[in-house]
Write a protein that holds these residues in place. Structure first.
Motif, mmCIF file in Angstrom:
data_model
loop_
_atom_site.group_PDB
_atom_site.id
_atom_site.type_symbol
_atom_site.label_atom_id
_atom_site.label_comp_id
_atom_site.label_asym_id
_atom_site.label_seq_id
_atom_site.Cartn_x
_atom_site.Cartn_y
_atom_site.Cartn_z
ATOM 1 N N GLU A 1 75.568 12.521 -0.462
ATOM 2 C CA GLU A 1 75.103 11.424 0.404
ATOM 3 C C GLU A 1 75.920 11.338 1.690
ATOM 4 O O GLU A 1 75.384 11.112 2.766
ATOM 5 C CB GLU A 1 75.184 10.074 -0.316
ATOM 6 N N ARG A 2 77.207 11.548 1.559
ATOM 7 C CA ARG A 2 78.133 11.368 2.683
ATOM 8 C C ARG A 2 77.883 12.336 3.842
ATOM 9 O O ARG A 2 78.306 12.102 4.957
ATOM 10 C CB ARG A 2 79.565 11.575 2.183
ATOM 11 N N ILE A 3 77.191 13.436 3.547
ATOM 12 C CA ILE A 3 76.997 14.462 4.586
ATOM 13 C C ILE A 3 75.743 14.210 5.418
ATOM 14 O O ILE A 3 75.381 15.039 6.235
ATOM 15 C CB ILE A 3 76.924 15.874 3.965
ATOM 16 N N ARG A 4 75.095 13.068 5.223
ATOM 17 C CA ARG A 4 73.813 12.827 5.911
ATOM 18 C C ARG A 4 73.925 11.935 7.130
ATOM 19 O O ARG A 4 72.926 11.414 7.601
ATOM 20 C CB ARG A 4 72.802 12.213 4.927
ATOM 21 N N THR A 5 75.109 11.701 7.648
ATOM 22 C CA THR A 5 75.241 10.819 8.822
ATOM 23 C C THR A 5 75.047 11.623 10.118
ATOM 24 O O THR A 5 75.253 12.844 10.129
ATOM 25 C CB THR A 5 76.636 10.167 8.858
ATOM 26 N N PRO A 6 74.672 10.941 11.225
ATOM 27 C CA PRO A 6 74.534 11.641 12.504
ATOM 28 C C PRO A 6 75.825 12.345 12.923
ATOM 29 O O PRO A 6 75.789 13.446 13.480
ATOM 30 C CB PRO A 6 74.181 10.516 13.493
ATOM 31 N N GLU A 7 76.975 11.747 12.624
ATOM 32 C CA GLU A 7 78.266 12.347 12.989
ATOM 33 C C GLU A 7 78.454 13.687 12.264
ATOM 34 O O GLU A 7 78.886 14.681 12.868
ATOM 35 C CB GLU A 7 79.374 11.360 12.593
#
Ligand code: DC
Length: 224
Positions: A88-94
């Motif tokens: 889940e953590r790898i799905r941010t715009p950053e």
């Protein structure tokens, strides 16, 4: 035993690769391999280590201590970094931007190559990414290059992020996407481009069902 079949789906961000591949894999009982998740995990690890994702001398040393693993839970891919589920953590715009930056580093591409190939050795896979048909699985039984207009792709990605509660605007998503496409297609190491024998599919204006149908027809022809 017959040789496993690999279906390679490449194309720019937001063309619908992962959504279509996931549905198709379920219908055909293939394993879906999302290779972008691996680059995202390296990007995420670079960010958490305080490294600049675009600098090889900062990212490469992190790789030797990085144990990456793809696991399938109820047919759904999860990514583990040193035993921790980061799916889940790898799905941010950053992290998207960091993934694009680390993906230009030959050290990172070499680090991930075998892991990707290994998933296709003993099972039928649908693998999506940027260089699957050109580099990772050049002998894939079917290669599709999926595209759509930047506006169409940004709309899809914006809706996905909104649904997940990520605070962003359409303009931001479109600008990020245009930059990422440019960088992904202009890097020296395995740039985003269709394989010579890839079938080009443009999903602009399609509903998801229409795009799935197009790919399903191609997949069934490849399966024979
Ligand atoms: O598909 P995605 O948006 O999750 O991919 C994240 C980044 O990883 C993308 O900007 C380019 C890179 N990538 C790559 O270079 N090669 C792949 N096979 C998959 C992704």
């Amino acid at each position: 035993m017959t040789k496993p079949l690999a279906i390679a789906i490449d194309g720019p961000a937001g063309a619908g690769k992962s959504t279509i591949a996931r549905i198709l894999a379920k219908e055909l009982a293939f394993i879906y391999v999302d290779t972008g998740a691996l680059y995202r995990t390296v990007g995420y690890c670079a960010l958490t280590a305080g490294a600049d994702p675009s600098r090889a001398e900062q990212v490469a040393p992190l790789l030797k201590d990085l144990q990456l693993e793809l696991r399938y839970v109820d047919g759904v891919q999860r990514v583990f970094a040193n035993g921790e589920d980061v799916s889940e953590r790898i799905r941010t715009p950053e992290v998207s931007m960091a993934a694009s930056a680390v993906s230009a580093l030959p050290e990172v591409r070499a680090f991930l190559l075998q892991l990707q190939r290994d998933t296709a050795v003993s099972q039928n896979v649908i693998m999506d990414g940027r260089d699957i048909g050109t580099v990772v699985l050049p002998k894939a039984g079917l290669k599709v290059f999926l595209t759509a207009s930047p506006e169409d792709r940004a709309t899809r990605r914006y809706m996905e992020l909104k649904e997940k509660g990520v605070a962003t605007t359409f303009e931001e998503v479109l600008a990020d996407m245009i930059k990422r496409d440019y960088d992904d297609s202009h890097r020296e190491a395995a740039p985003l481009k269709p394989a010579d024998d890839a079938i080009l599919v443009d999903t602009t204006g399609n509903t998801l069902e229409q795009s799935v149908e197009v790919l399903k027809k191609l997949a069934l022809e490849a399966i024979g």
